[in-house]
Design a protein around this motif. Structure first.
Motif, short mmCIF file in Angstrom:
data_model
loop_
_atom_site.label_atom_id
_atom_site.label_comp_id
_atom_site.label_asym_id
_atom_site.label_seq_id
_atom_site.Cartn_x
_atom_site.Cartn_y
_atom_site.Cartn_z
N PRO A 89 -1.18 -8.86 0.49
CA PRO A 89 -1.53 -8.66 -0.92
C PRO A 89 -1.11 -7.25 -1.36
CG PRO A 89 -3.48 -8.43 0.45
CD PRO A 89 -2.37 -8.86 1.37
N LEU A 90 -0.50 -7.17 -2.52
CA LEU A 90 -0.04 -5.89 -3.06
C LEU A 90 -0.74 -5.61 -4.38
CD1 LEU A 90 3.84 -6.10 -2.56
CD2 LEU A 90 2.11 -5.27 -0.95
N ALA A 136 -7.88 -0.73 -6.00
CA ALA A 136 -6.73 -1.51 -5.53
C ALA A 136 -6.97 -2.04 -4.12
CB ALA A 136 -5.47 -0.65 -5.58
N ALA A 137 -7.47 -1.18 -3.24
CA ALA A 137 -7.75 -1.62 -1.87
C ALA A 137 -8.81 -2.70 -1.86
CB ALA A 137 -8.18 -0.43 -1.02
N PRO A 144 -10.09 0.80 2.87
CA PRO A 144 -9.12 1.84 2.51
C PRO A 144 -8.31 2.35 3.70
CG PRO A 144 -11.19 2.22 1.37
CD PRO A 144 -11.43 1.10 2.33
N GLU A 145 -8.97 2.49 4.85
CA GLU A 145 -8.27 3.04 6.01
C GLU A 145 -7.21 2.09 6.56
OE1 GLU A 145 -12.13 1.17 7.52
OE2 GLU A 145 -11.48 2.41 5.82
N GLU A 146 -7.22 0.84 6.10
CA GLU A 146 -6.21 -0.12 6.53
C GLU A 146 -5.18 -0.39 5.43
OE1 GLU A 146 -8.00 -3.64 8.08
OE2 GLU A 146 -9.27 -2.55 9.49
N ALA A 147 -5.28 0.35 4.33
CA ALA A 147 -4.34 0.19 3.22
C ALA A 147 -3.35 1.35 3.21
CB ALA A 147 -5.09 0.14 1.89
N LEU A 148 -2.20 1.11 2.61
CA LEU A 148 -1.14 2.11 2.58
C LEU A 148 -0.68 2.33 1.15
CD1 LEU A 148 0.89 3.86 4.26
CD2 LEU A 148 2.40 1.86 4.25
N ALA A 149 -0.65 3.57 0.73
CA ALA A 149 -0.17 3.92 -0.60
C ALA A 149 1.26 4.44 -0.51
CB ALA A 149 -1.07 4.99 -1.23
#
Length: 204
Positions: A89-90, A136-137, A144-149
């Motif tokens: 998911p983006l 967004a996350a 959050p710690e598994e998401a990438l910006a």
């Protein structure tokens, strides 16, 4: 989307329309800043605080016109987005108004690749506050710690880091402590190592 060139042109046009001269180094200080705050900054740094609202409104109108005429994606961005969207998911986390974000993505053929579009407003504070990235996350169902910006402005990088995300910085790595705003810097999203990493992680 490569909107910074349009923001820069819009700032310069707005300064000229009001008969003002951009202060030295203003482009660097304004990069990634929400348009209302940018209008206030323009007014403050030119000694015209009473023009803050008018400058912000003109800046947004000018930017919207420019980006509508020529929406541009960063090199490698479209391919990377389409690759990732097949497996993950983006979301977009932006300081731009929603209609601008969605129009740009739609014209670039990328709107359907994003599950969510998060913009500042209605209780969501603009970058560098962490709100847009936290939202967004959450909408993507990722801690959050598994998401990438992926960011091209220090303002955006600060927002993502404050939200707990890891960050890929796009563009030249700045000297000094600002280099620490991103976990990884790449010259462009077409970077061979980045594409290889994405393919290996996503399993394409």
């Amino acid at each position: 989307m490569d909107t910074e060139r349009h923001w820069q042109d819009a700032r310069n046009i707005t300064f000229r329309m009001f008969g003002l001269k951009p202060p030295a180094g203003f482009a660097d200080r304004a990069k990634g800043v929400h348009y209302t705050e940018c209008g206030a900054l323009m007014a403050d740094e030119t000694g015209k605080p009473e023009l803050a609202d008018d400058l912000a409104a003109t800046l947004l109108t000018t930017f919207t016109s420019l980006v509508d005429q020529d929406p541009v994606t960063m090199p490698g961005a479209a391919a990377l987005v389409r690759l990732a969207a097949r497996h993950l998911p983006l979301a977009v986390a932006s300081n731009c108004p929603r209609e601008v974000v969605e129009s740009c993505l739609d014209r670039a053929g990328l709107l359907s690749s994003f599950s969510h579009v998060v913009v500042a407003g209605e209780g969501v504070r603009p970058k560098p506050e962490p709100d847009v990235y936290r939202a967004a996350a959450r909408l993507c169902g990722a801690p959050p710690e598994e998401a990438l910006a992926v960011e091209d402005s220090l303002t955006g990088m600060e927002s993502a880091r404050r939200a707990g995300l890891r960050v890929i910085g796009v563009g030249p790595c700045p000297p000094g402590p600002e280099s620490g705003q991103a976990d990884l810097w790449v010259a462009s999203l077409a970077d061979r190592e980045l594409v290889w990493w994405a393919r290996s992680r996503i399993g394409a």
